[in-house]
Write a protein that holds these residues in place. Structure first.
Motif, PDB file in Angstrom:
ATOM      1  N   ASN A  46      36.770  24.167  35.374  1.00  0.00           N
ATOM      2  CA  ASN A  46      37.235  25.080  34.321  1.00  0.00           C
ATOM      3  C   ASN A  46      36.150  26.052  33.880  1.00  0.00           C
ATOM      4  O   ASN A  46      36.411  27.240  33.666  1.00  0.00           O
ATOM      5  CB  ASN A  46      37.786  24.299  33.133  1.00  0.00           C
ATOM      6  N   LYS A  49      35.744  28.590  36.622  1.00  0.00           N
ATOM      7  CA  LYS A  49      36.848  29.560  36.571  1.00  0.00           C
ATOM      8  C   LYS A  49      36.588  30.608  35.498  1.00  0.00           C
ATOM      9  O   LYS A  49      36.784  31.804  35.733  1.00  0.00           O
ATOM     10  CB  LYS A  49      38.181  28.848  36.308  1.00  0.00           C
ATOM     11  N   ASP A  50      36.126  30.171  34.341  1.00  0.00           N
ATOM     12  CA  ASP A  50      35.814  31.112  33.262  1.00  0.00           C
ATOM     13  C   ASP A  50      34.711  32.083  33.676  1.00  0.00           C
ATOM     14  O   ASP A  50      34.840  33.291  33.498  1.00  0.00           O
ATOM     15  CB  ASP A  50      35.381  30.373  31.998  1.00  0.00           C
ATOM     16  N   GLU A  53      35.842  34.528  36.159  1.00  0.00           N
ATOM     17  CA  GLU A  53      37.015  35.264  35.675  1.00  0.00           C
ATOM     18  C   GLU A  53      38.212  35.069  36.602  1.00  0.00           C
ATOM     19  O   GLU A  53      38.902  36.011  36.992  1.00  0.00           O
ATOM     20  CB  GLU A  53      36.678  36.745  35.501  1.00  0.00           C
ATOM     21  N   ALA A  54      38.442  33.800  36.928  1.00  0.00           N
ATOM     22  CA  ALA A  54      39.543  33.423  37.817  1.00  0.00           C
ATOM     23  C   ALA A  54      40.609  32.684  37.023  1.00  0.00           C
ATOM     24  O   ALA A  54      40.296  31.922  36.107  1.00  0.00           O
ATOM     25  CB  ALA A  54      39.012  32.522  38.937  1.00  0.00           C
ATOM     26  N   ARG A  55      41.851  32.917  37.382  1.00  0.00           N
ATOM     27  CA  ARG A  55      42.957  32.221  36.708  1.00  0.00           C
ATOM     28  C   ARG A  55      43.249  30.869  37.332  1.00  0.00           C
ATOM     29  O   ARG A  55      43.713  29.958  36.660  1.00  0.00           O
ATOM     30  CB  ARG A  55      44.217  33.082  36.737  1.00  0.00           C
ATOM     31  N   THR A  56      43.016  30.754  38.631  1.00  0.00           N
ATOM     32  CA  THR A  56      43.321  29.505  39.327  1.00  0.00           C
ATOM     33  C   THR A  56      42.063  28.973  40.009  1.00  0.00           C
ATOM     34  O   THR A  56      41.096  29.711  40.229  1.00  0.00           O
ATOM     35  CB  THR A  56      44.404  29.706  40.407  1.00  0.00           C
ATOM     36  N   THR A  57      42.120  27.711  40.358  1.00  0.00           N
ATOM     37  CA  THR A  57      40.997  27.105  41.076  1.00  0.00           C
ATOM     38  C   THR A  57      40.820  27.745  42.446  1.00  0.00           C
ATOM     39  O   THR A  57      39.699  28.013  42.871  1.00  0.00           O
ATOM     40  CB  THR A  57      41.217  25.582  41.207  1.00  0.00           C
ATOM     41  N   GLN A  59      41.537  30.765  43.309  1.00  0.00           N
ATOM     42  CA  GLN A  59      40.928  32.076  43.101  1.00  0.00           C
ATOM     43  C   GLN A  59      39.432  31.929  42.800  1.00  0.00           C
ATOM     44  O   GLN A  59      38.615  32.715  43.293  1.00  0.00           O
ATOM     45  CB  GLN A  59      41.641  32.802  41.958  1.00  0.00           C
ATOM     46  N   ALA A  60      39.058  30.941  42.029  1.00  0.00           N
ATOM     47  CA  ALA A  60      37.646  30.711  41.712  1.00  0.00           C
ATOM     48  C   ALA A  60      36.845  30.382  42.970  1.00  0.00           C
ATOM     49  O   ALA A  60      35.751  30.912  43.174  1.00  0.00           O
ATOM     50  CB  ALA A  60      37.512  29.593  40.688  1.00  0.00           C
ATOM     51  N   ARG A  63      36.469  33.536  45.059  1.00  0.00           N
ATOM     52  CA  ARG A  63      35.474  34.442  44.471  1.00  0.00           C
ATOM     53  C   ARG A  63      34.061  33.907  44.674  1.00  0.00           C
ATOM     54  O   ARG A  63      33.133  34.663  44.933  1.00  0.00           O
ATOM     55  CB  ARG A  63      35.750  34.660  42.993  1.00  0.00           C
TER      56      ARG A  63
END
Length: 85
Positions: A46, A49-50, A53-57, A59-60, A63
């Motif tokens: 979490n 992710k913050d 700046e990702a909404r999903t794992t 996506q994190a 990135r």
């Protein structure tokens, strides 16, 4: 475990979790590997992710891997005769 890169916005612990996720491990497997609780793994995910700046794992992780690739490419261009990691 994870190579901490200069522009890495994540902590060493968060980086390790991102790399283990990228390798296909699940939360419990990551907790067992790192010898931490599953809630610690969830917290690291979490926070990563913050920071990314990702909404999903997913996506994190994407990135983070992109960031690693960019840094590796930049280091190779700057020092073509040196090995990365």
């Amino acid at each position: 475990m994870a190579a901490q890169i200069e522009c890495d916005p994540l902590t060493q612990a968060q980086s390790e979790v991102m790399l283990l996720l990228a390798s296909g491990l699940l939360g419990k497997e990551i907790a067992d590997t790192l010898k931490v609780s599953q809630s610690a793994v969830k917290d690291r995910i979490n926070r990563a992710k913050d920071r990314l700046e990702a909404r999903t794992t997913v996506q994190a992780v994407a990135r983070y891997l992109s960031l690693l690739h960019t840094e590796q490419t930049n280091q190779t261009k700057e020092n073509p005769n040196e090995n990365f990691c």
